[in-house]
Design a protein around this motif. Structure first.
Motif, PDB file in Angstrom:
ATOM      1  N   GLY A  16     -67.738 -46.429  33.191  1.00 35.79           N
ATOM      2  CA  GLY A  16     -66.728 -45.502  32.506  1.00 35.79           C
ATOM      3  C   GLY A  16     -67.501 -43.950  33.128  1.00 35.79           C
TER       4      GLY A  16
ATOM      5  N   TYR B 267     -63.561 -42.655  33.238  1.00 32.28           N
ATOM      6  CA  TYR B 267     -62.458 -43.238  32.195  1.00 32.28           C
ATOM      7  C   TYR B 267     -62.162 -42.064  31.094  1.00 32.28           C
ATOM      8  CZ  TYR B 267     -63.255 -47.764  34.330  1.00 32.28           C
ATOM      9  OH  TYR B 267     -63.788 -48.963  35.313  1.00 32.28           O
ATOM     10  N   ASP B 268     -61.066 -42.225  30.759  1.00 35.03           N
ATOM     11  CA  ASP B 268     -60.438 -41.573  29.412  1.00 35.03           C
ATOM     12  C   ASP B 268     -60.651 -42.139  28.153  1.00 35.03           C
ATOM     13  OD1 ASP B 268     -59.680 -39.127  30.557  1.00 35.03           O
ATOM     14  OD2 ASP B 268     -57.815 -39.783  31.141  1.00 35.03           O
TER      15      ASP B 268
ATOM     16  N   SER C  63     -64.013 -60.932  36.899  1.00 28.31           N
ATOM     17  CA  SER C  63     -64.556 -59.387  36.791  1.00 28.31           C
ATOM     18  C   SER C  63     -65.391 -59.026  37.892  1.00 28.31           C
ATOM     19  CB  SER C  63     -65.266 -59.415  35.586  1.00 28.31           C
ATOM     20  OG  SER C  63     -65.799 -58.292  35.312  1.00 28.31           O
TER      21      SER C  63
ATOM     22  N   ALA D  47     -65.598 -45.443  26.853  1.00 26.24           N
ATOM     23  CA  ALA D  47     -64.320 -45.998  27.277  1.00 26.24           C
ATOM     24  C   ALA D  47     -64.602 -46.923  28.372  1.00 26.24           C
ATOM     25  CB  ALA D  47     -63.667 -44.665  28.061  1.00 26.24           C
ATOM     26  N   GLY D  48     -65.812 -46.942  29.114  1.00 27.74           N
ATOM     27  CA  GLY D  48     -66.049 -48.124  29.778  1.00 27.74           C
ATOM     28  C   GLY D  48     -66.415 -49.506  29.370  1.00 27.74           C
TER      29      GLY D  48
ATOM     30  N   LEU E  83     -65.104 -50.308  26.423  1.00 24.85           N
ATOM     31  CA  LEU E  83     -63.758 -50.728  25.866  1.00 24.85           C
ATOM     32  C   LEU E  83     -62.859 -51.423  26.864  1.00 24.85           C
ATOM     33  CD1 LEU E  83     -62.799 -47.871  23.484  1.00 24.85           C
ATOM     34  CD2 LEU E  83     -63.908 -49.977  22.840  1.00 24.85           C
ATOM     35  N   ARG E  84     -62.822 -50.628  28.000  1.00 24.40           N
ATOM     36  CA  ARG E  84     -62.041 -51.298  29.092  1.00 24.40           C
ATOM     37  C   ARG E  84     -62.350 -52.391  29.785  1.00 24.40           C
ATOM     38  NH1 ARG E  84     -59.794 -48.033  34.215  1.00 24.40           N
ATOM     39  NH2 ARG E  84     -59.398 -46.411  32.513  1.00 24.40           N
ATOM     40  N   HIS E  85     -63.901 -52.634  29.625  1.00 22.63           N
ATOM     41  CA  HIS E  85     -64.534 -53.988  30.147  1.00 22.63           C
ATOM     42  C   HIS E  85     -64.826 -54.923  29.073  1.00 22.63           C
ATOM     43  CE1 HIS E  85     -64.039 -52.161  34.250  1.00 22.63           C
ATOM     44  NE2 HIS E  85     -64.690 -51.214  33.652  1.00 22.63           N
TER      45      HIS E  85
ATOM     46  N   ARG F 183     -67.020 -41.010  27.863  1.00 26.32           N
ATOM     47  CA  ARG F 183     -66.852 -42.036  29.062  1.00 26.32           C
ATOM     48  C   ARG F 183     -67.321 -43.255  28.822  1.00 26.32           C
ATOM     49  NH1 ARG F 183     -66.211 -36.735  31.087  1.00 26.32           N
ATOM     50  NH2 ARG F 183     -68.396 -36.621  32.066  1.00 26.32           N
TER      51      ARG F 183
ATOM     52  N   GLU G 175     -55.776 -53.939  22.279  1.00 20.43           N
ATOM     53  CA  GLU G 175     -55.676 -55.464  22.767  1.00 20.43           C
ATOM     54  C   GLU G 175     -57.017 -56.214  22.180  1.00 20.43           C
ATOM     55  OE1 GLU G 175     -55.968 -57.087  26.961  1.00 20.43           O
ATOM     56  OE2 GLU G 175     -56.778 -54.877  27.195  1.00 20.43           O
TER      57      GLU G 175
ATOM     58  N   SER H 140     -61.302 -51.614  20.197  1.00 17.90           N
ATOM     59  CA  SER H 140     -61.050 -50.035  19.527  1.00 17.90           C
ATOM     60  C   SER H 140     -62.187 -49.328  19.296  1.00 17.90           C
ATOM     61  CB  SER H 140     -60.097 -50.325  18.185  1.00 17.90           C
ATOM     62  OG  SER H 140     -60.849 -50.816  17.327  1.00 17.90           O
TER      63      SER H 140
END
Ligand code: GLU
Ligand code: MG
Length: 457
Positions: free
Chosen positions: A370, A375-376, A415, A286-287, A289-291, A283, A399, A320
């Motif tokens: 995350g 988050y996944d 953000s 995932a955090g 990466l997402r942000h 997680r 992205e 990634s």
């Protein structure tokens, strides 16, 4: 850090050491919002009062610190950071202590980057975690004027000292000698260096540090930059942490190896998982990466940073993660058998010219988001990302990181997570300052354009 004060109170240890080692000056270190080192120097006579009460200075003269109407601030030494500085040219026994900046009432100053990191670490602690970090610091040595004390500037284009490459073992080479002296000085200061090597590009070197808690590490990164530059300048050489000083060869990154511990246990480790990654680690990745797009302006804060983040140079471009793939933004280095504490994630975007306090706070906040929000984590990528076509990337939902400082600031500005992580004062100041830098750059007519267009257009 670095010393064994036993049961002695840290303040007593500092005063005793200053006396026993005949220290003549103590530098009070702090950092401005863009990561420039600042220092107020005092004599031992003033030290005890400084340790008890702090030293007043005009905060409005420091970039991003405070507004003019509230200009007086205090530098309050964090006694645990006291260190002798063994590398100074004139040999005068000198020490440093890193300071927190507070207002006259003792409230931490919003503009102090060390405070921003402390707040992020407090949030981690509320969730039961301590945050550890280890950087790989890459940098170049360039020929200076040859005069001791030359700090560079206007050396265009910079001239490397050698034509070595990865892990080259060269004799009689000034860059490698300087790197060795640097490592010795750092170890004398209690800063444990993991490995150090010649990097890929000519005259490019790397110093890897062993992990410590993130606050100590941010102080250490500031110290390493100082020691590297100072020792080089003594030999008339210019050391630079500029992200991409030379065209056509690798730039300098500062990959961050990160982990969360719960109590004495690595919360990123799971025996059962194929990659030995726990749910917390997944997680966290995932955090991050997402942000990633939102925080890149902080980890890569200069126009020049984006000349490094391009395809083909082992610097990440696409968002990634992978087990062991240097084109990915997050890499999970394999854990050696029985070394559960070394399970970590490597975040590869940052460059060594960032503000380490803000960069660690930003990455931690993204990772914690995350963890907290569950988050996944998308599937890891096995392919070399540089070789995918734009269509293939789109199909995989991959992205890209921001392509320029302007692009990065636009993502940062939107953000909410980063506004919270940096705090309103630093967030607004930083966005304003970086947008101004981008606008200055956009207004330039560069040698590239004149060379390419003037003869034909
Ligand atoms: N110099 C590369 C970068 O810009 C990294 C090379 C390496 O993997 O050590 O991130
Ligand atoms: Mg490297």
């Amino acid at each position: 850090m670095g010393h064994d004060a036993g049961m002695e109170h840290p303040k007593d240890y500092v005063l005793r050491t200053v006396e026993e080692r005949h220290v003549r000056f103590v530098q009070l270190w702090f950092t401005d919002v863009l990561g420039a080192p600042k220092s107020i120097q005092i004599t031992p006579a003033e030290l005890e009062v400084a340790l008890d009460e702090g030293i007043t200075f005009d905060g409005s003269s420091i970039d991003g610190f405070s507004r003019v109407q509230e200009s007086d601030v205090l530098a309050r030494p964090d006694v645990r950071t006291f260190q002798l500085l063994p590398y100074l040219a004139d040999g005068t026994p000198t020490a440093r202590v890193v300071c927190d900046i507070v207002d006259l009432g003792g409230t931490p100053l919003d503009g102090d980057p060390r405070q921003v990191l402390r707040r992020a670490l407090d949030r981690a602690r509320d969730l039961g975690f301590s945050f550890f970090a280890a950087p790989e610091m890459e940098y170049f040595y360039f020929a200076g004027s040859g005069r001791p004390g030359d700090a560079g500037g206007g050396v265009a284009p910079p001239v490397p000292l050698d034509h070595g490459s990865y892990f080259d073992l060269t004799t009689n080479d000034l860059g490698s000698e300087l790197r060795r002296q640097t490592v010795l000085a750092l170890e004398e200061m209690g800063i444990p260096v993991g490995s150090n090597q010649h990097e890929d590009a000519p005259s490019q070197h790397e110093v890897d540090l062993r992990y410590t808690d993130a606050l100590t590490m941010a102080d250490t990164i500031m110290t390493v930059r100082m020691v590297v530059k100072e020792l080089a300048a003594r030999r008339g050489v210019v050391a630079s942490f500029m992200p991409k000083p030379l065209v056509g060869v690798q730039g300098s990154g500062m990959h961050l190896h990160l982990s969360l511990f719960r109590g004495g246990t690595n919360a990123f480790y799971d025996e059962e998982d194929d990659y030995h990654l726990s749910g917390v680690a997944r997680r966290f990745i995932a955090g991050v990466l997402r942000h990633a797009r939102e925080l890149t302006a902080v980890t890569n804060q200069w126009v020049n940073s984006y000349k490094r983040l391009i395809v083909g140079y082992e610097a990440p471009v696409y968002i990634s993660w992978a087990r062991n793939n240097r084109s990915a933004l997050v890499r999970v280095p394999p854990t050696k058998a029985g070394r559960r504490d070394s399970t970590r994630v490597e975040y590869r975007a940052p460059d060594p010219a960032c503000n380490p306090y803000l960069a660690l706070a930003a990455v931690l906040s993204a990772g914690l988001a995350g963890v907290e929000r569950g988050y996944d984590l998308p599937a890891p990528l096995a392919t070399n990302l540089y070789e995918l076509t734009a269509d293939e990337r789109r199909a995989l939902g991959i992205e890209a990181l921001p392509g320029s400082l302007g692009d990065a600031v636009a993502s940062l500005e939107r953000s909410e997570l980063m506004a919270g992580a940096l705090g309103e004062h630093v967030f607004e100041w930083f966005v304003r300052n970086k947008r101004a830098e981008w606008n200055d750059y956009k207004a330039e007519v560069t040698p590239f354009e004149l060379h390419r267009y003037l003869p034909t257009l």
